[in-house]
Design an enzyme around this catalytic site. Structure first.
Site, PDB file in Angstrom:
ATOM      1  CE1 TYR A  62       0.042   1.987   6.104  1.00 14.99           C
ATOM      2  CE2 TYR A  62      -0.256   3.809   4.562  1.00 14.99           C
ATOM      3  CZ  TYR A  62       0.565   3.015   5.341  1.00 14.99           C
ATOM      4  OH  TYR A  62       1.923   3.247   5.360  1.00 14.99           O
ATOM      5  CB  ALA A 111       6.944   7.684   9.499  1.00 12.92           C
ATOM      6  NE  ARG A 135       4.244   0.017   2.482  1.00 12.43           N
ATOM      7  CZ  ARG A 135       3.771   1.064   3.164  1.00 12.43           C
ATOM      8  NH1 ARG A 135       3.317   0.897   4.400  1.00 12.43           N
ATOM      9  NH2 ARG A 135       3.746   2.251   2.608  1.00 12.43           N
ATOM     10  NE  ARG A 172      -0.319   7.559   5.463  1.00 16.12           N
ATOM     11  CZ  ARG A 172       0.334   6.879   6.394  1.00 16.12           C
ATOM     12  NH1 ARG A 172      -0.298   6.303   7.403  1.00 16.12           N
ATOM     13  NH2 ARG A 172       1.628   6.767   6.326  1.00 16.12           N
ATOM     14  CG  HIS A 182       4.106  -1.838  11.675  1.00 15.61           C
ATOM     15  ND1 HIS A 182       4.325  -0.494  11.800  1.00 15.61           N
ATOM     16  CD2 HIS A 182       5.037  -2.461  12.433  1.00 15.61           C
ATOM     17  CE1 HIS A 182       5.370  -0.306  12.592  1.00 15.61           C
ATOM     18  NE2 HIS A 182       5.816  -1.482  13.001  1.00 15.61           N
ATOM     19  CG  ASN A 237       0.781   1.786  13.521  1.00 12.23           C
ATOM     20  OD1 ASN A 237       1.942   2.048  13.172  1.00 12.23           O
ATOM     21  ND2 ASN A 237      -0.184   1.545  12.644  1.00 12.23           N
ATOM     22  N   PRO A 253       2.372   9.355  13.407  1.00  9.97           N
ATOM     23  CG  PRO A 253       4.392   9.878  12.394  1.00  9.97           C
ATOM     24  CD  PRO A 253       3.820   9.233  13.626  1.00  9.97           C
ATOM     25  CG  ASN A 254       1.495  11.049   8.021  1.00  7.99           C
ATOM     26  OD1 ASN A 254       1.125  12.190   7.769  1.00  7.99           O
ATOM     27  ND2 ASN A 254       2.776  10.708   8.080  1.00  7.99           N
ATOM     28  CD  GLU A 301       7.297  -2.531  15.958  1.00  6.21           C
ATOM     29  OE1 GLU A 301       8.109  -3.075  16.753  1.00  6.21           O
ATOM     30  OE2 GLU A 301       7.624  -2.134  14.827  1.00  6.21           O
TER      31      GLU A 301
HETATM   32  C1  DQA Z   1       2.688   1.735   9.283  1.00 12.34           C
HETATM   33  C2  DQA Z   1       3.897   1.396   8.408  1.00 12.34           C
HETATM   34  C3  DQA Z   1       4.930   2.520   8.430  1.00 12.34           C
HETATM   35  O1  DQA Z   1       6.059   2.169   7.632  1.00 12.34           O
HETATM   36  C4  DQA Z   1       4.327   3.782   7.874  1.00 12.34           C
HETATM   37  O2  DQA Z   1       5.242   4.845   7.967  1.00 12.34           O
HETATM   38  C5  DQA Z   1       3.024   4.127   8.502  1.00 12.34           C
HETATM   39  C6  DQA Z   1       2.080   3.078   8.888  1.00 12.34           C
HETATM   40  C7  DQA Z   1       1.569   0.687   9.178  1.00 12.34           C
HETATM   41  O3  DQA Z   1       0.670   0.726  10.015  1.00 12.34           O
HETATM   42  O4  DQA Z   1       1.577  -0.145   8.266  1.00 12.34           O
HETATM   43  O5  DQA Z   1       2.681   5.312   8.622  1.00 12.34           O
HETATM   44  O6  DQA Z   1       3.114   1.791  10.637  1.00 12.34           O
END
Ligand code: DQA
Length: 149
Positions: free
Chosen positions: A24, A78, A108, A19, A101, A75, A11-12, A99
């Site tokens: 990011y 959240a 964080r 964003r 990120h 990825n 998501p997002n 995985e």
């Molecule tokens: C994320 C880190 C997560 O904590 C966050 O909710 C994201 C992006 C990252 O790519 O750094 O949406 O996965």
């Protein structure tokens, strides 16, 4: 024979580049997909690059990967920190899972320090920006080569 790798985004991440760019970066998800496609061609991998804001859709794609893919770069965004269901789906997938990120989640908020997905992932990349996707693909290529190192 080419090998298919799923690159899944939670998501997002459709808002990547717009964003919180201080966290990011400025690259969009389309930019990341283009870079992944260029590298995948060099590695002789096919990729299915997808993003969803819906947990069930990511689960369905992991099920699809069971039938078609040699590995998964994910990825989960959240959902990393909340989803036992994505963990269970990944546990039903037999190939390597990396995985990714973009940000260094350990630098964080405390709630980002725990990952359900890490209980399954063969490798975790955090804080290397979008380069993490490319490193994830390289690792899958190596792990699924005829003679993995
Ligand atoms: C994320 C880190 C997560 O904590 C966050 O909710 C994201 C992006 C990252 O790519 O750094 O949406 O996965």
């Amino acid at each position: 024979m080419s090998r298919l790798v799923f690159v899944l985004n939670g998501p997002n991440l459709n808002l990547l580049g717009k964003r919180q760019p201080h966290i990011y970066g400025h690259e969009t998800l389309a930019d990341v997909e283009a870079e992944c496609r260029t590298l995948a061609a060099e590695l002789r991998l096919d990729i299915a690059f997808r993003q969803s804001n819906r947990e069930y859709e990511i689960i369905d794609w992991i099920h699809e990967a069971r039938e078609t893919a040699v590995g998964i770069v994910i990825n989960p965004a959240a959902f990393t920190h909340t989803s036992v269901a994505i963990l269970d789906a990944l546990n039903a997938f037999e190939g390597p899972v990396i995985e990714v990120h973009i940000s260094n989640v350990h630098k964080r908020e405390a709630f980002r320090h725990h990952s359900y997905v890490s209980l399954r992932a063969d490798g975790v990349i955090a804080g290397l920006g979008t380069q993490g996707y490319l490193l994830g693909l390289q690792r899958i290529a190596r792990l699924t080569a005829d003679e993995p190192a």
